[in-house]
Design a protein around this motif. Structure first.
Motif, mmCIF file in Angstrom:
data_model
loop_
_atom_site.group_PDB
_atom_site.id
_atom_site.type_symbol
_atom_site.label_atom_id
_atom_site.label_comp_id
_atom_site.label_asym_id
_atom_site.label_seq_id
_atom_site.Cartn_x
_atom_site.Cartn_y
_atom_site.Cartn_z
ATOM 1 N N VAL A 176 -10.460 10.039 -46.671
ATOM 2 C CA VAL A 176 -11.742 9.939 -47.362
ATOM 3 C C VAL A 176 -11.726 8.619 -48.122
ATOM 4 C CG1 VAL A 176 -13.207 10.902 -49.178
ATOM 5 C CG2 VAL A 176 -12.047 12.429 -47.572
ATOM 6 N N SER A 177 -12.640 7.732 -47.767
ATOM 7 C CA SER A 177 -12.666 6.400 -48.370
ATOM 8 C C SER A 177 -13.499 6.353 -49.636
ATOM 9 C CB SER A 177 -13.225 5.382 -47.365
ATOM 10 O OG SER A 177 -12.498 5.408 -46.157
ATOM 11 N N ALA A 178 -14.532 7.186 -49.715
ATOM 12 C CA ALA A 178 -15.408 7.243 -50.890
ATOM 13 C C ALA A 178 -16.269 8.492 -50.785
ATOM 14 C CB ALA A 178 -16.291 6.000 -50.981
ATOM 15 N N THR A 179 -16.832 8.891 -51.908
ATOM 16 C CA THR A 179 -17.766 10.017 -51.931
ATOM 17 C C THR A 179 -19.037 9.590 -52.658
ATOM 18 O OG1 THR A 179 -16.821 10.883 -53.989
ATOM 19 C CG2 THR A 179 -15.908 11.727 -51.923
ATOM 20 N N GLY A 180 -20.084 10.393 -52.487
ATOM 21 C CA GLY A 180 -21.316 10.133 -53.217
ATOM 22 C C GLY A 180 -22.140 8.977 -52.695
ATOM 23 N N ARG A 181 -21.946 8.567 -51.465
ATOM 24 C CA ARG A 181 -22.720 7.470 -50.895
ATOM 25 C C ARG A 181 -24.135 7.938 -50.539
ATOM 26 N NH1 ARG A 181 -19.640 3.244 -52.461
ATOM 27 N NH2 ARG A 181 -17.826 2.848 -51.120
ATOM 28 N N THR A 182 -25.119 7.074 -50.786
ATOM 29 C CA THR A 182 -26.479 7.311 -50.303
ATOM 30 C C THR A 182 -26.741 6.323 -49.176
ATOM 31 O OG1 THR A 182 -27.289 8.096 -52.439
ATOM 32 C CG2 THR A 182 -28.931 7.289 -50.884
ATOM 33 N N VAL A 183 -27.047 6.840 -48.001
ATOM 34 C CA VAL A 183 -27.143 6.016 -46.801
ATOM 35 C C VAL A 183 -28.451 6.304 -46.077
ATOM 36 C CG1 VAL A 183 -26.026 5.394 -44.626
ATOM 37 C CG2 VAL A 183 -24.628 6.084 -46.575
ATOM 38 N N THR A 184 -29.098 5.249 -45.591
ATOM 39 C CA THR A 184 -30.321 5.397 -44.800
ATOM 40 C C THR A 184 -30.016 5.115 -43.342
ATOM 41 O OG1 THR A 184 -31.746 4.779 -46.653
ATOM 42 C CG2 THR A 184 -32.685 4.590 -44.452
ATOM 43 N N GLU A 185 -30.362 6.063 -42.501
ATOM 44 C CA GLU A 185 -30.111 5.954 -41.060
ATOM 45 C C GLU A 185 -31.199 5.124 -40.395
ATOM 46 O OE1 GLU A 185 -30.008 9.083 -37.285
ATOM 47 O OE2 GLU A 185 -29.685 9.778 -39.343
ATOM 48 N N ASN A 186 -30.813 4.351 -39.381
ATOM 49 C CA ASN A 186 -31.811 3.621 -38.604
ATOM 50 C C ASN A 186 -32.773 4.592 -37.944
ATOM 51 O OD1 ASN A 186 -30.695 1.171 -39.245
ATOM 52 N ND2 ASN A 186 -29.518 0.976 -37.365
ATOM 53 N N SER A 187 -34.028 4.178 -37.837
ATOM 54 C CA SER A 187 -35.024 5.037 -37.191
ATOM 55 C C SER A 187 -35.189 4.703 -35.720
ATOM 56 C CB SER A 187 -36.377 4.901 -37.898
ATOM 57 O OG SER A 187 -36.809 3.552 -37.913
ATOM 58 N N GLY A 188 -34.645 3.588 -35.276
ATOM 59 C CA GLY A 188 -34.744 3.214 -33.865
ATOM 60 C C GLY A 188 -33.633 3.833 -33.047
ATOM 61 N N GLY A 189 -33.785 3.806 -31.745
ATOM 62 C CA GLY A 189 -32.742 4.272 -30.838
ATOM 63 C C GLY A 189 -32.450 5.756 -30.941
ATOM 64 N N GLY A 190 -33.442 6.540 -31.394
ATOM 65 C CA GLY A 190 -33.241 7.976 -31.464
ATOM 66 C C GLY A 190 -32.824 8.479 -32.821
ATOM 67 N N GLY A 191 -32.567 7.581 -33.786
ATOM 68 C CA GLY A 191 -32.210 8.002 -35.129
ATOM 69 C C GLY A 191 -33.412 8.591 -35.850
ATOM 70 N N THR A 192 -33.156 9.325 -36.925
ATOM 71 C CA THR A 192 -34.238 9.990 -37.649
ATOM 72 C C THR A 192 -34.797 9.147 -38.779
ATOM 73 O OG1 THR A 192 -32.794 11.054 -39.278
ATOM 74 C CG2 THR A 192 -33.129 12.198 -37.170
ATOM 75 N N GLY A 193 -34.068 8.107 -39.206
ATOM 76 C CA GLY A 193 -34.506 7.312 -40.343
ATOM 77 C C GLY A 193 -34.288 8.023 -41.666
ATOM 78 N N ALA A 194 -33.502 9.080 -41.672
ATOM 79 C CA ALA A 194 -33.286 9.881 -42.878
ATOM 80 C C ALA A 194 -32.488 9.104 -43.909
ATOM 81 C CB ALA A 194 -32.550 11.171 -42.524
ATOM 82 N N THR A 195 -32.814 9.326 -45.180
ATOM 83 C CA THR A 195 -31.994 8.853 -46.289
ATOM 84 C C THR A 195 -31.237 10.060 -46.824
ATOM 85 O OG1 THR A 195 -33.495 7.062 -46.889
ATOM 86 C CG2 THR A 195 -31.984 7.846 -48.591
ATOM 87 N N ILE A 196 -29.919 9.991 -46.789
ATOM 88 C CA ILE A 196 -29.079 11.139 -47.101
ATOM 89 C C ILE A 196 -28.165 10.795 -48.272
ATOM 90 C CG2 ILE A 196 -27.470 12.838 -46.158
ATOM 91 C CD1 ILE A 196 -28.401 11.938 -43.360
ATOM 92 N N ALA A 197 -28.188 11.643 -49.293
ATOM 93 C CA ALA A 197 -27.389 11.416 -50.497
ATOM 94 C C ALA A 197 -26.043 12.127 -50.412
ATOM 95 C CB ALA A 197 -28.157 11.893 -51.727
ATOM 96 N N ASN A 198 -25.122 11.684 -51.274
ATOM 97 C CA ASN A 198 -23.807 12.331 -51.454
ATOM 98 C C ASN A 198 -22.970 12.367 -50.187
ATOM 99 O OD1 ASN A 198 -24.306 12.956 -54.211
ATOM 100 N ND2 ASN A 198 -25.559 14.696 -53.563
ATOM 101 N N MET A 199 -23.139 11.396 -49.326
ATOM 102 C CA MET A 199 -22.360 11.392 -48.087
ATOM 103 C C MET A 199 -20.903 11.011 -48.338
ATOM 104 S SD MET A 199 -24.884 9.983 -45.109
ATOM 105 C CE MET A 199 -23.999 10.854 -43.818
ATOM 106 N N ILE A 200 -20.046 11.503 -47.460
ATOM 107 C CA ILE A 200 -18.616 11.207 -47.523
ATOM 108 C C ILE A 200 -18.324 10.019 -46.613
ATOM 109 C CG2 ILE A 200 -16.303 12.080 -46.999
ATOM 110 C CD1 ILE A 200 -17.486 14.918 -47.465
ATOM 111 N N GLN A 201 -17.714 8.983 -47.174
ATOM 112 C CA GLN A 201 -17.299 7.838 -46.360
ATOM 113 C C GLN A 201 -15.870 8.057 -45.896
ATOM 114 O OE1 GLN A 201 -17.840 3.951 -48.181
ATOM 115 N NE2 GLN A 201 -16.203 3.078 -46.916
ATOM 116 N N THR A 202 -15.603 7.764 -44.634
ATOM 117 C CA THR A 202 -14.267 7.996 -44.078
ATOM 118 C C THR A 202 -13.831 6.851 -43.183
ATOM 119 O OG1 THR A 202 -12.910 9.511 -42.748
ATOM 120 C CG2 THR A 202 -15.225 9.291 -42.115
#
Length: 359
Positions: A176-202
């Motif tokens: 586990v490299s970090a916790t609590g990341r807020t990341v926005t997914e690309n909306s192109g290429g089939g992605g949802t474009g979601a912004t997701i909070a508290n993600m785990i970085q690994t």
């Protein structure tokens, strides 16, 4: 940092790490015989001895044996991803971008080459999560155990399980490299474009096909669902090695639990202003805020007095320049939280206090 859904990038496998046990055996009060003192000394020496490579390898193999049967491969049209068996009723949780618009799926388990069929239960793109249900629950398929992800700590050894590049039942390793990341997914290429909070970085390798699989601790518990891998725009949008993100298991349980119970998400836990907005630019064509193009009647913004044409420039203490920055700022809040919105109306800056609604 830009990110893409895992079917768009590749990451490198990180090196294996060893850990040490620092536990000590405490002595008892009162007199102790010489023989007992010798036994205590032996136990103490054993307790402080570092874990051997063979011990760690045995731990890995036990976790893989226990958890891998709960990780499946999902074929959704021409797309391939992974999933985790959620319960003994045949529900499988995965990413919304894995299922896409498909309603039926082919599922392959770790212990069988036979193909199972499944149907969509519900997809929730705002959190990039979805649940599908097997038409028939085969013998030997067991539900995974989901951890309390609030207890995840940086430095924990983790294993990523899934079907990268179609190689079913593959396992990679990292920390586990970090916790609590807020990341926005690309909306192109089939992605949802979601912004997701508290993600785990690994640092565990996450490749195309890992999406929807399992990020697992050495106790054999799922701590997250691998979902995104970082890309570096300075390197032509190629993969940034060793930077992947997983939706935390507590979020997965909350969303999937509602879907299984109600067939939909009834309580998103995601804060909202209840507006439709778009990014606006200044005279230098630089992003300068979010213009309100629609206001939900009775929603948070409506109650605070915002109206169509207002340009939002700040939420609380966070500057807002784009619709993405507004979404990310809201991801750090909860429905019912009280905050302020700074906006421009008719060329003048104004501020309103708002009680956030729910997305």
């Amino acid at each position: 940092m830009d990110v893409s859904r895992t079917p768009a990038v590749r990451l490198l496998v990180s090196a294996a790490a060893l850990c040490c046990s620092l536990a000590l055996v405490a002595g008892c009060s009162g007199s102790t015989s010489q023989g007992e003192r010798g036994k205590q000394a032996d136990r103490t020496a054993s307790a402080v001895a570092p874990m051997s490579g063979a011990d760690l390898q045995s731990d890995y193999q036990k976790v893989i044996k226990d958890v891998l049967p709960s990780v499946v491969q999902i074929q959704a049209g021409n797309d391939l991803g992974s999933g985790i068996v959620y319960d003994d009723q045949g529900h499988v949780v995965t990413n919304a971008h894995v299922v896409g618009d498909q309603k039926t799926f082919q599922v392959t388990t770790a212990n069988s080459e036979n193909t199972l069929t499944a149907r969509s239960a519900y997809s929730y793109p705002a959190q990039d999560l979805a649940v599908i249900k097997l038409d028939k629950m085969p013998k030997g398929l067991k539900a995974a155990t989901f951890a309390n992800s609030s207890k995840v700590q940086v430095g924990q050894i983790v294993l990523a399980m899934g079907s990268p590049l179609g190689l079913s039942s593959s396992v990679t390793q990292g920390i586990v490299s970090a916790t609590g990341r807020t990341v926005t997914e690309n909306s192109g290429g089939g992605g949802t474009g979601a912004t997701i909070a508290n993600m785990i970085q690994t640092s565990a390798a996450i490749n195309p096909g890992n999406s929807g699989g399992a990020l697992v601790n050495l106790d054999g518990q799922v701590i997250g669902i691998p979902t995104l891998a970082a890309i570096d725009p300075n390197l032509g949008n190629s993969a940034a090695p060793g930077i992947g993100f997983a939706i935390p298991s507590s979020t997965v349980k909350t969303i999937a639990g509602q879907i299984v119970k109600s067939g939909k998400v009834t309580d998103s836990g995601r804060a909202a202003l209840n507006i439709t907005g778009r990014t606006v630019v200044d005279g230098r064509f630089q992003p300068a805020g979010v213009a309100v193009v629609a206001v939900k009647s009775g929603g948070a913004a409506d109650k605070a007095g915002l109206r169509v044409g207002d340009i939002i420039t700040r939420l609380g203490d966070t500057d807002i320049t784009t619709i993405t920055s507004l979404t990310e700022a809201l991801a750090a809040e909860k429905p019912g939280d009280r905050t302020s919105v700074t906006y421009i109306r008719d060329g003048r800056e104004k501020k309103a206090h708002v009680t956030l609604g729910e997305q």
